[in-house]
Design an enzyme around this catalytic site. Sequence first.
Site, PDB file in Angstrom:
ATOM      1  N   TYR A   1       3.062  -4.670  18.362  1.00 41.54           N
ATOM      2  CA  TYR A   1       3.367  -3.967  17.117  1.00 41.54           C
ATOM      3  C   TYR A   1       4.331  -2.811  17.377  1.00 41.54           C
ATOM      4  CZ  TYR A   1       2.823  -0.610  13.347  1.00 41.54           C
ATOM      5  OH  TYR A   1       3.080   0.301  12.344  1.00 41.54           O
TER       6      TYR A   1
ATOM      7  N   PHE B   1       0.821  -1.213   0.000  1.00 41.45           N
ATOM      8  CA  PHE B   1       0.000   0.000   0.000  1.00 41.45           C
ATOM      9  C   PHE B   1       0.854   1.261   0.000  1.00 41.45           C
ATOM     10  CE2 PHE B   1      -2.025   3.015   3.175  1.00 41.45           C
ATOM     11  CZ  PHE B   1      -2.739   3.737   2.230  1.00 41.45           C
TER      12      PHE B   1
ATOM     13  N   LYS C   1       8.247  -2.333  16.022  1.00 42.78           N
ATOM     14  CA  LYS C   1       8.632  -1.186  15.206  1.00 42.78           C
ATOM     15  C   LYS C   1       9.743  -0.387  15.864  1.00 42.78           C
ATOM     16  CE  LYS C   1       7.223   0.099  11.865  1.00 42.78           C
ATOM     17  NZ  LYS C   1       7.706  -0.170  10.472  1.00 42.78           N
TER      18      LYS C   1
ATOM     19  N   ASN D   1       9.311  -6.879  11.092  1.00 40.52           N
ATOM     20  CA  ASN D   1       9.645  -5.545  11.602  1.00 40.52           C
ATOM     21  C   ASN D   1      11.002  -5.461  12.267  1.00 40.52           C
ATOM     22  OD1 ASN D   1       7.125  -4.794  10.720  1.00 40.52           O
ATOM     23  ND2 ASN D   1       6.166  -4.840  12.736  1.00 40.52           N
TER      24      ASN D   1
END
Length: 310
Positions: free
Chosen positions: A134, A11, A138, A84
């Site tokens: 998450y 995306f 990151k 990640n």
Amino acid sequence: MNAVVVGGSGFLGRHICAALQARGARVLSLARRPAPGIPSARINVVDEASATLADLFIEHGTTVLVNAAGAVWGYDEQALEESNVRLVERLRDAVAKVPHQVRVVQLGSVFEYAMPAPGRHLTEDAPPNPSTAYGRSKLRGSEIVLDATRAGLLDGVVLRATSCAGPGLPSSSLLGRTVAELRDAAIRGKAAVIRLAPLTAERDFVDCRDLAAAVVAAATVPVVGRTVNIGSGSAVSVRRLVDLLVSVSGVQATIVEEDTSTGRSAGVDWLAVNTGLAERMLGWCPRHSLASTVRAMWSEATTNAEEGPD
């Protein structure tokens, strides 16, 4: 500028590739599937030897490496670790083998920070204290890039982005799902019933095309070793965004709020960033209004069903 975009078929990656090309860069997408209209190398970075990646970077004459890959929505901790963290380690090791310095732009997340009190905009001075798996994954990826920059292995900068919206948003996101279900209802010629998590939160949404412009700026100005927040600078009601999508679509729809939010931003009632540093250091500010973002989402009205760790 010879640029490699890791996750160029995803995306955000597709918009970043387009923005770099518009700036005159020679762009190569590095992902598990080809990026439409972009020269592509189909590689699973995590499984590839760093020496092989380094040879590819050297052959392309890479001066800029953008990491737009990673797991976001609906992935378990193992997938988050692989996409990640380990992927960033592999890129670091490969870039370190390139005989010339490479600018690395890492797409980080505001969820690497401790979340602010309602009404208090996040600045780059906010403590990095993520509350989700998450955010933790990151943050580790960002630290890998910044540590390698301090060690002189690369010229790194981390863009900590807010939630992104815009054309092509995957259906695994709340807004992407809303667009997909409105499109399906429009095709069937029936009213839509869309079941979503509670829409009580206020979020800072940045247009994906504005984020791509920030990446181009970070690739070309001296911001080495810094983290820079990228967002619209304002919090907007998620309910307002959903209502705007329904209005723009012209589809009769009933929104049903049920269950509780369990995603990366669960429990965060208000979030916005201060974009002052981006304006000063990158010469960047968001250009797209909320209305134009929503119109573009509906105009494209497509989803990337394979969105994931590119």
